[in-house]
Write a protein that holds these residues in place. Structure first.
Motif, PDB file in Angstrom:
ATOM      1  N   ALA A  95       0.836  -1.206   0.000  1.00  0.00           N
ATOM      2  CA  ALA A  95       0.000   0.000   0.000  1.00  0.00           C
ATOM      3  C   ALA A  95       0.869   1.253   0.000  1.00  0.00           C
ATOM      4  O   ALA A  95       0.560   2.237  -0.691  1.00  0.00           O
ATOM      5  CB  ALA A  95      -0.926  -0.010   1.212  1.00  0.00           C
ATOM      6  N   ALA A  96       1.943   1.218   0.773  1.00  0.00           N
ATOM      7  CA  ALA A  96       2.854   2.366   0.807  1.00  0.00           C
ATOM      8  C   ALA A  96       3.522   2.585  -0.544  1.00  0.00           C
ATOM      9  O   ALA A  96       3.664   3.720  -1.012  1.00  0.00           O
ATOM     10  CB  ALA A  96       3.903   2.162   1.895  1.00  0.00           C
ATOM     11  N   ARG A  97       3.936   1.484  -1.176  1.00  0.00           N
ATOM     12  CA  ARG A  97       4.541   1.600  -2.503  1.00  0.00           C
ATOM     13  C   ARG A  97       3.512   2.089  -3.519  1.00  0.00           C
ATOM     14  O   ARG A  97       3.840   2.818  -4.467  1.00  0.00           O
ATOM     15  CB  ARG A  97       5.115   0.244  -2.949  1.00  0.00           C
ATOM     16  N   GLY A  98       2.254   1.686  -3.296  1.00  0.00           N
ATOM     17  CA  GLY A  98       1.196   2.080  -4.228  1.00  0.00           C
ATOM     18  C   GLY A  98       0.899   3.564  -4.222  1.00  0.00           C
ATOM     19  O   GLY A  98       0.426   4.111  -5.234  1.00  0.00           O
ATOM     20  N   VAL A  99       1.157   4.237  -3.099  1.00  0.00           N
ATOM     21  CA  VAL A  99       0.914   5.684  -3.039  1.00  0.00           C
ATOM     22  C   VAL A  99       2.151   6.477  -3.426  1.00  0.00           C
ATOM     23  O   VAL A  99       2.191   7.697  -3.251  1.00  0.00           O
ATOM     24  CB  VAL A  99       0.444   6.102  -1.632  1.00  0.00           C
ATOM     25  N   GLY A 100       3.182   5.763  -3.936  1.00  0.00           N
ATOM     26  CA  GLY A 100       4.334   6.468  -4.496  1.00  0.00           C
ATOM     27  C   GLY A 100       5.538   6.582  -3.592  1.00  0.00           C
ATOM     28  O   GLY A 100       6.495   7.283  -3.930  1.00  0.00           O
ATOM     29  N   MET A 101       5.551   5.900  -2.455  1.00  0.00           N
ATOM     30  CA  MET A 101       6.718   5.970  -1.573  1.00  0.00           C
ATOM     31  C   MET A 101       7.858   5.142  -2.162  1.00  0.00           C
ATOM     32  O   MET A 101       7.643   4.048  -2.681  1.00  0.00           O
ATOM     33  CB  MET A 101       6.373   5.456  -0.169  1.00  0.00           C
ATOM     34  N   SER A 102       9.056   5.664  -2.061  1.00  0.00           N
ATOM     35  CA  SER A 102      10.223   4.946  -2.552  1.00  0.00           C
ATOM     36  C   SER A 102      10.556   3.788  -1.625  1.00  0.00           C
ATOM     37  O   SER A 102      10.064   3.711  -0.487  1.00  0.00           O
ATOM     38  CB  SER A 102      11.427   5.877  -2.656  1.00  0.00           C
ATOM     39  N   ARG A 103      11.399   2.876  -2.120  1.00  0.00           N
ATOM     40  CA  ARG A 103      11.791   1.716  -1.306  1.00  0.00           C
ATOM     41  C   ARG A 103      12.476   2.165  -0.018  1.00  0.00           C
ATOM     42  O   ARG A 103      12.218   1.604   1.061  1.00  0.00           O
ATOM     43  CB  ARG A 103      12.747   0.821  -2.108  1.00  0.00           C
ATOM     44  N   THR A 104      13.322   3.188  -0.109  1.00  0.00           N
ATOM     45  CA  THR A 104      14.023   3.673   1.085  1.00  0.00           C
ATOM     46  C   THR A 104      13.054   4.262   2.091  1.00  0.00           C
ATOM     47  O   THR A 104      13.148   4.004   3.294  1.00  0.00           O
ATOM     48  CB  THR A 104      15.072   4.720   0.698  1.00  0.00           C
ATOM     49  N   ARG A 105      12.084   5.045   1.611  1.00  0.00           N
ATOM     50  CA  ARG A 105      11.098   5.650   2.515  1.00  0.00           C
ATOM     51  C   ARG A 105      10.222   4.590   3.160  1.00  0.00           C
ATOM     52  O   ARG A 105       9.855   4.696   4.329  1.00  0.00           O
ATOM     53  CB  ARG A 105      10.232   6.654   1.760  1.00  0.00           C
ATOM     54  N   VAL A 106       9.881   3.559   2.395  1.00  0.00           N
ATOM     55  CA  VAL A 106       9.089   2.472   2.970  1.00  0.00           C
ATOM     56  C   VAL A 106       9.863   1.795   4.099  1.00  0.00           C
ATOM     57  O   VAL A 106       9.311   1.493   5.157  1.00  0.00           O
ATOM     58  CB  VAL A 106       8.709   1.444   1.887  1.00  0.00           C
ATOM     59  N   MET A 107      11.158   1.560   3.884  1.00  0.00           N
ATOM     60  CA  MET A 107      11.974   0.926   4.915  1.00  0.00           C
ATOM     61  C   MET A 107      12.044   1.778   6.176  1.00  0.00           C
ATOM     62  O   MET A 107      11.898   1.269   7.296  1.00  0.00           O
ATOM     63  CB  MET A 107      13.385   0.653   4.378  1.00  0.00           C
ATOM     64  N   LEU A 108      12.270   3.084   5.986  1.00  0.00           N
ATOM     65  CA  LEU A 108      12.486   3.957   7.134  1.00  0.00           C
ATOM     66  C   LEU A 108      11.195   4.406   7.805  1.00  0.00           C
ATOM     67  O   LEU A 108      11.162   4.605   9.026  1.00  0.00           O
ATOM     68  CB  LEU A 108      13.287   5.195   6.699  1.00  0.00           C
ATOM     69  N   ARG A 109      10.114   4.567   7.019  1.00  0.00           N
ATOM     70  CA  ARG A 109       8.871   5.120   7.552  1.00  0.00           C
ATOM     71  C   ARG A 109       7.834   4.055   7.909  1.00  0.00           C
ATOM     72  O   ARG A 109       6.947   4.326   8.717  1.00  0.00           O
ATOM     73  CB  ARG A 109       8.261   6.092   6.533  1.00  0.00           C
ATOM     74  N   ILE A 110       7.938   2.886   7.308  1.00  0.00           N
ATOM     75  CA  ILE A 110       6.932   1.847   7.536  1.00  0.00           C
ATOM     76  C   ILE A 110       7.528   0.618   8.222  1.00  0.00           C
ATOM     77  O   ILE A 110       7.137   0.258   9.333  1.00  0.00           O
ATOM     78  CB  ILE A 110       6.266   1.417   6.204  1.00  0.00           C
ATOM     79  N   GLU A 111       8.469  -0.032   7.547  1.00  0.00           N
ATOM     80  CA  GLU A 111       8.984  -1.311   8.044  1.00  0.00           C
ATOM     81  C   GLU A 111       9.767  -1.169   9.341  1.00  0.00           C
ATOM     82  O   GLU A 111       9.559  -1.942  10.287  1.00  0.00           O
ATOM     83  CB  GLU A 111       9.854  -1.970   6.964  1.00  0.00           C
ATOM     84  N   LEU A 112      10.682  -0.211   9.389  1.00  0.00           N
ATOM     85  CA  LEU A 112      11.495  -0.052  10.595  1.00  0.00           C
ATOM     86  C   LEU A 112      10.662   0.305  11.824  1.00  0.00           C
ATOM     87  O   LEU A 112      10.843  -0.319  12.886  1.00  0.00           O
ATOM     88  CB  LEU A 112      12.596   0.985  10.357  1.00  0.00           C
ATOM     89  N   PRO A 113       9.742   1.273  11.760  1.00  0.00           N
ATOM     90  CA  PRO A 113       8.931   1.554  12.955  1.00  0.00           C
ATOM     91  C   PRO A 113       8.102   0.365  13.421  1.00  0.00           C
ATOM     92  O   PRO A 113       7.942   0.147  14.627  1.00  0.00           O
ATOM     93  CB  PRO A 113       8.025   2.708  12.495  1.00  0.00           C
ATOM     94  N   LEU A 114       7.559  -0.427  12.463  1.00  0.00           N
ATOM     95  CA  LEU A 114       6.742  -1.571  12.857  1.00  0.00           C
ATOM     96  C   LEU A 114       7.594  -2.683  13.477  1.00  0.00           C
ATOM     97  O   LEU A 114       7.136  -3.408  14.369  1.00  0.00           O
ATOM     98  CB  LEU A 114       5.979  -2.111  11.642  1.00  0.00           C
ATOM     99  N   ALA A 115       8.821  -2.829  12.989  1.00  0.00           N
ATOM    100  CA  ALA A 115       9.708  -3.875  13.513  1.00  0.00           C
ATOM    101  C   ALA A 115      10.509  -3.403  14.717  1.00  0.00           C
ATOM    102  O   ALA A 115      11.126  -4.241  15.405  1.00  0.00           O
ATOM    103  CB  ALA A 115      10.663  -4.342  12.417  1.00  0.00           C
TER     104      ALA A 115
END
Length: 216
Positions: A112-132
């Motif tokens: 979903a994050a990639r679908g709204v145009g977030m880059s792979r780096t932003r997804v890692m830092l803004r989505i995956e890292l906070p959740l993990a």
């Protein structure tokens, strides 16, 4: 008397305690950076994830005293072999938890994050890292407790910290103040481990959002 020994050497004990804590904190930060780079590189690849978990498990079986002894030959005495040993052991529990934590992130959230145009780096830092991060932080707390004791062992290579009191007392056991020296080192390490754990709990309160804490 023990208290006389402590008061007479308070400045020395305080300085050694600060060196010990600072060595552990710096190595934990370095281990965290190394771990995140490795974890993000391997957690999506099953064989690489299994390899990382295997290395982290096998690495913990290496005796820290033997490893610091082996590093004296290529790196000499002092801070460098101490940093290498403490960072190595600090990396292992964090790596396992980082791989597990990142693997538990819902792929649909990432898509979903990639679908709204977030880059792979932003997804890692803004989505995956906070959740993990809560799982990673749990591994960091385990590492902190473990390497606090390992940092004392690095005194064998003339590393900084409270280990000097322990080795000094053991080398002249039965002599004047030898037991006091060992007790100061051991008690100091335990107290520092307790303080550092409280600091990491506080870090979790500051860095883990309330929604994630409630969910976990």
């Amino acid at each position: 008397m023990f208290w006389t020994y402590v008061t007479d050497r308070w400045d020395q004990i305080w300085f050694a305690s600060w060196q010990h804590l600072w060595l552990v904190v710096q190595c934990l930060v370095l281990a965290l950076v190394i771990t995140l780079v490795i974890a993000f590189a391997v957690y999506r690849v099953p064989w690489a994830r299994a390899l990382a978990n295997g290395v982290s498990a096998i690495g913990l079986t290496i005796p820290s005293f033997a490893l610091i002894g082996l590093l004296i030959a290529p790196f000499g005495f002092g801070v460098l072999p101490s940093v290498i040993v403490v960072t190595f052991f600090a990396t292992l529990p964090v790596l396992r938890n980082a791989v597990v934590g990142l693997g538990q992130v819902d792929p649909q959230i990432v898509e979903a994050a990639r679908g709204v145009g977030m880059s792979r780096t932003r997804v890692m830092l803004r989505i995956e890292l906070p959740l993990a991060w809560p799982v990673i932080l749990a591994g960091l707390r385990v590492s902190a407790q473990m390497v606090m004791g390992i940092a004392a062992v690095t005194a064998y290579a003339l590393g900084p910290g409270l280990g000097g009191f322990i080795f000094s007392g053991l080398s002249r056991l039965g002599g004047a103040n030898s037991l006091n020296s060992v007790v100061v080192g051991v008690v100091g390490v335990v107290l520092l481990a307790f303080v550092l754990d409280l600091l990491l709990v506080g870090l979790g309160r500051l860095t883990v959002s309330r929604g994630i804490r409630v969910r976990s």
